[in-house]
Structures are given as structure tokens and as C-alpha cells.
Design an enzyme around this catalytic site. Structure first.
Site, PDB file in Angstrom:
ATOM      1  N   LYS A 274       0.842  -1.205   0.000  1.00 12.19           N
ATOM      2  CA  LYS A 274       0.000   0.000   0.000  1.00 12.19           C
ATOM      3  C   LYS A 274       0.879   1.257   0.000  1.00 12.19           C
ATOM      4  O   LYS A 274       2.087   1.169   0.294  1.00 12.19           O
ATOM      5  CB  LYS A 274      -0.914  -0.014   1.228  1.00 12.19           C
ATOM      6  CG  LYS A 274      -0.181   0.014   2.567  1.00 12.19           C
ATOM      7  CD  LYS A 274      -1.109  -0.356   3.724  1.00 12.19           C
ATOM      8  CE  LYS A 274      -0.349  -0.367   5.041  1.00 12.19           C
ATOM      9  NZ  LYS A 274      -1.145  -0.962   6.133  1.00 12.19           N
TER      10      LYS A 274
ATOM     11  N   TYR B  86      13.511  31.135   6.381  1.00 10.46           N
ATOM     12  CA  TYR B  86      12.250  31.811   6.735  1.00 10.46           C
ATOM     13  C   TYR B  86      12.127  32.012   8.237  1.00 10.46           C
ATOM     14  O   TYR B  86      12.573  31.174   9.024  1.00 10.46           O
ATOM     15  CB  TYR B  86      11.056  30.971   6.264  1.00 10.46           C
ATOM     16  CG  TYR B  86      10.839  31.004   4.769  1.00 10.46           C
ATOM     17  CD1 TYR B  86      10.808  32.211   4.068  1.00 10.46           C
ATOM     18  CD2 TYR B  86      10.635  29.827   4.062  1.00 10.46           C
ATOM     19  CE1 TYR B  86      10.588  32.223   2.696  1.00 10.46           C
ATOM     20  CE2 TYR B  86      10.408  29.836   2.700  1.00 10.46           C
ATOM     21  CZ  TYR B  86      10.382  31.042   2.015  1.00 10.46           C
ATOM     22  OH  TYR B  86      10.166  31.056   0.680  1.00 10.46           O
TER      23      TYR B  86
HETATM   24  C1  LIG Z   1      -0.283  -1.906   6.883  1.00 12.53           C
HETATM   25  C2  LIG Z   1      -0.823  -3.185   7.399  1.00 12.53           C
HETATM   26  C3  LIG Z   1       0.013  -4.312   7.566  1.00 12.53           C
HETATM   27  C4  LIG Z   1       1.520  -4.250   7.414  1.00 12.53           C
HETATM   28  O1  LIG Z   1       2.095  -3.951   8.667  1.00 12.53           O
HETATM   29  P1  LIG Z   1       3.688  -3.867   8.854  1.00 12.53           P
HETATM   30  O2  LIG Z   1       3.864  -3.461  10.270  1.00 12.53           O
HETATM   31  O3  LIG Z   1       4.157  -2.820   7.899  1.00 12.53           O
HETATM   32  O4  LIG Z   1       4.223  -5.207   8.544  1.00 12.53           O
HETATM   33  C5  LIG Z   1      -0.569  -5.523   7.904  1.00 12.53           C
HETATM   34  N1  LIG Z   1      -1.896  -5.610   8.119  1.00 12.53           N
HETATM   35  C6  LIG Z   1      -2.724  -4.554   8.012  1.00 12.53           C
HETATM   36  C7  LIG Z   1      -4.173  -4.730   8.281  1.00 12.53           C
HETATM   37  C8  LIG Z   1      -2.221  -3.308   7.666  1.00 12.53           C
HETATM   38  O5  LIG Z   1      -3.052  -2.251   7.577  1.00 12.53           O
END
Ligand SMILES: *Cc1c(COP(=O)(O)O)cnc(C)c1O
Length: 369
Positions: free
Chosen positions: A38, A264
Site C-alpha cells: 500500500k 524563513y
Molecule cells: C499496513 C498493514 C500491515 C503491514 O504492517 P507492517 O507493520 O508494515 O508489517 C498488515 N496488516 C494490516 C491490516 C495493515 O493495515
């Protein structure tokens, strides 16, 4: 390695492979491996990462939203893709692209079931998400009778998988809470298995779950941050290799006399003569203002150079008073030194936020070595 001539995010695909093999070695060969890609593959590039992982034998992918899954399908990714947080408005696109939804509420389940009936789907695979304590998304144990009723009356959908998410799998101090979550999950699974006509498979563990609670790997694990090189603990960080290095160059060097200011709001005031370098990267690239004013450092020729003054939209200024360097020289924002984890923690955030925040303006370069 080619000379750096602008800001780039270098992605090392052999490190990705290394991390994948390390994580896989922590689980049973029969357990399926879902890679979480993602948010542009945690800020790298979802398509390239997904294709590499598919080639390595990953069983499943997960994205947060439907459009992210559509992008992977368009690029030719064939393996199953779970959408963790879909909205009903995107269900048509989800079906068209053979994505598998996480159904996490009665509202979402009813919408999806209605569409599945309308389209005459046959046993379309879905993942039922249960809330076991994170209190973010998911059905509760009390919803089981309704779920059993709905699934036992339809052959449009198949509850292929049930899953849940741990709230503190990286934190040994929360062990009792984690075990409670696991027990709740098992109790839910038992009640569903007794009543649902289809056997359901289970997945629960994220990266820290794999590293700390591998007993509960069930039929599949879900790993994100570990693939990108972070284990949320120094012991595991040593085994993994960060895949992303954010590099830039020195655009200009200034000598600031005592009493003068930089940037800034005149946020940096020089006490002694100071040599500064201006870098072509700013908060629009994902280096937020929290990293400014001496909170964190980058490295120039492997020496620490603190970010001084306020971070601008397109630039940051660093203190290079004691560093021998020139305009055009390479600067490491994060990578091996500092790591994304330490860069982030200096400003009270986490590698996840830093990595996923690197904006699309930054050019991604992929290296196979
Ligand atoms: C993002 C996510 C993961 C991955 O978690 P990590 O700590 O990056 O391994 C797994 N399960 C769900 C439901 C998530 O939203």
C-alpha cells in the site's frame, strides 16, 4: 554507483529480495506470504515492488484502497490482491479487477453482498476483518450470528479468509494484551468454523507479529515494513536491509557571519561563523518541518550535518561548518546513515511515516545490486 545529480530515492531490489527471504525463513514453508504494498509500496514504487515480489514467489499482495489495486492489475500483476480498506463506491472497480475485499462492517458487507447478487457472482472470495482490540476496523464477536446467517444463505460470496490486526506486536510490554487479541481471534475463528459452510483460512501477523509471535502465523502472514528493511527492533533491524536511500546534492554553499540568520522567519541565528549548504529537497518532497531547526541530521561524506532553520517547501539548509565538501557533492538524507528509522525518531515519528511521505516529485531509481 552513478554520480548523484539531483534528489533521488534509490530503491535496492536485491535488499528487497534479502528481506523477503529473511522474513520467509521465520515462518513455516507452508504458510502463505502476503506482501503489503500500500501507499506506493511504503513510498517506494508499488508496481516495481509488487512485480519483484511476485517473481520471488509471494502468494498475495495487499493494498489499502481499490485504486491502488487497479494500478497493480493494469501493470500486469496476476497474484491475488487483498484491498484492506475499500469503500462501497469502488466495489465495481474492485470486481472488474479481480481484487479481494476486506469486509469489515455490516454496512460494507451488505453493500458488497447486494452487488454480488446483482452480478450473479459465484463464491467470490472475501476476507472478513475482525476487530480484536485495535478498535479501528472490523466486526466484533457479537456480529458472528449475522455473518453466519448471511454467508449460509448465499453462494455469491465465499468467506475464504478471516483476519485481524494486532495493536502492539512490536512491544513486549504489551504481551498480555497481544495474547488477549490472539485468544479473541481464535474464539471468533472457532465459532465461524463451526457454522460457516466453507472452511475459512486465517491471517493475523504483521511484520512485528512474524518476528515476535510466529506461533500464530496460521495460514498466511502479512508483512509490510519488514520487506522495506525495518523490524521495529534493533535486533531485527540488523538482519534486514533498508531498500530505500534518499539522496540529494549540495546546490549552494554559504558562509554566514555571526549574528546573521538563515531561512524563513529567521529561525536560525548564527553565533559563530557558520558554513551552510542548501539542498534541493523540502517539505513538498516529504521532509516535513518537524525535521528542521536542529532536530535531525543528514550525512555529507559520512559526517553529520544538522538541518538548520525552518524546512522550506523546496529546500533545506544544513550546517557543514566542519565538513570538507563542495557544491555538487552527494548528501544522504537517509539510507545506511542515518537510517530512515533514526532520522524519523529524531523528530518523534516513525519510519512508516517518513517513507510513505516521500512525495511523487522525487525521482525513483531502481538498482538491482
Ligand atoms: C499496513 C498493514 C500491515 C503491514 O504492517 P507492517 O507493520 O508494515 O508489517 C498488515 N496488516 C494490516 C491490516 C495493515 O493495515
Amino acid at each position: 554507483m552513478p554520480k548523484v545529480t539531483e534528489t533521488i530515492l534509490e530503491i535496492n531490489l536485491s535488499h528487497l529480495e534479502h528481506n523477503y527471504r529473511i522474513l520467509r525463513s521465520k515462518i513455516d514453508p507452508k504458510t502463505k506470504f502476503l506482501a503489503v504494498v500500500k501507499a506506493f509500496g511504503y513510498g517506494s514504487d508499488a508496481v516495481i515492488i509488487a512485480k519483484k515480489l511476485e517473481e520471488l514467489g509471494t502468494d498475495y499482495l495487499a493494498v489499502a484502497y481499490v485504486q491502488e489495486g487497479v494500478q497493480l492489475r493494469k501493470a500486469g500483476v496476476k497474484i491475488p490482491i487483498l484491498v484492506l480498506h475499500p469503500q462501497p463506491i469502488n466495489f465495481e472497480a474492485l470486481l472488474k479487477n479481480k481484487l479481494e475485499p476486506s469486509l469489515y462492517s455490516k454496512h460494507v458487507l451488505k453493500h458488497f453482498l447486494a452487488l454480488a447478487e446483482k452480478k450473479g457472482l459465484k463464491e467470490y472470495p472475501v476476507h472478513l476483518k475482525f476487530n480484536t482490540g485495535l478498535n479501528r476496523l472490523g466486526f466484533l464477536e457479537d456480529d458472528i450470528p449475522l455473518i453466519n446467517d448471511l454467508f449460509n444463505q448465499t453462494n455469491n460470496l465465499k468467506a475464504s479468509w478471516i483476519f485481524s490486526h494486532l495493536a502492539a506486536s512490536e512491544d513486549k510490554n504489551e504481551n498480555a494484551f497481544t495474547i488477549e487479541q490472539i485468544e479473541t481471534f481464535e474464539s471468533i475463528a472457532t465459532k465461524l468454523d463451526l457454522q460457516l459452510k466453507n472452511a475459512t483460512f486465517k491471517h493475523l501477523l504483521n511484520t512485528s507479529g512474524i518476528l515476535n509471535y510466529s506461533t500464530y502465523q496460521y495460514d498466511m502472514v502479512r508483512s509490510g515494513i519488514g520487506l522495506y528493511g525495518f523490524g521495529n527492533h534493533p535486533d531485527f533491524d540488523d538482519e534486514l536491509k533498508p531498500i530505500a536511500t534518499l539522496k540529494t546534492i549540495i546546490s549552494q554553499i554559504h558562509t554566514i557571519e555571526p549574528g546573521k540568520t538563515v531561512g524563513y522567519n529567521r529561525a536560525f541565528k548564527s553565533k559563530a561563523q557558520t558554513k551552510t549548504a542548501t539542498l534541493p529537497i523540502g517539505h513538498a518532497d516529504g521532509i516535513g518541518r518537524q525535521y528542521g531547526n536542529g532536530t535531525t541530521y543528514v550525512t555529507v561524506n559520512n559526517q553529520k550535518a544538522y538541518i538548520i532553520g525552518n524546512v522550506c517547501m523546496d529546500m533545506i539548509m544544513i550546517d557543514i561548518t566542519d565538513i570538507n565538501c563542495q557544491e555538487g557533492d552527494e548528501v544522504i538524507i537517509f539510507g545506511k546513515n542515518p537510517t530512515a528509522d533514526s532520522f524519523a525518531s529524531n523528530a518523534n515519528t516513525i519510519s512508516y511515516e517518513l517513507l510513505t511521505g516521500i512525495s511523487q516529485r522525487v525521482k525513483r531509481i531502481f538498482v538491482p545490486y
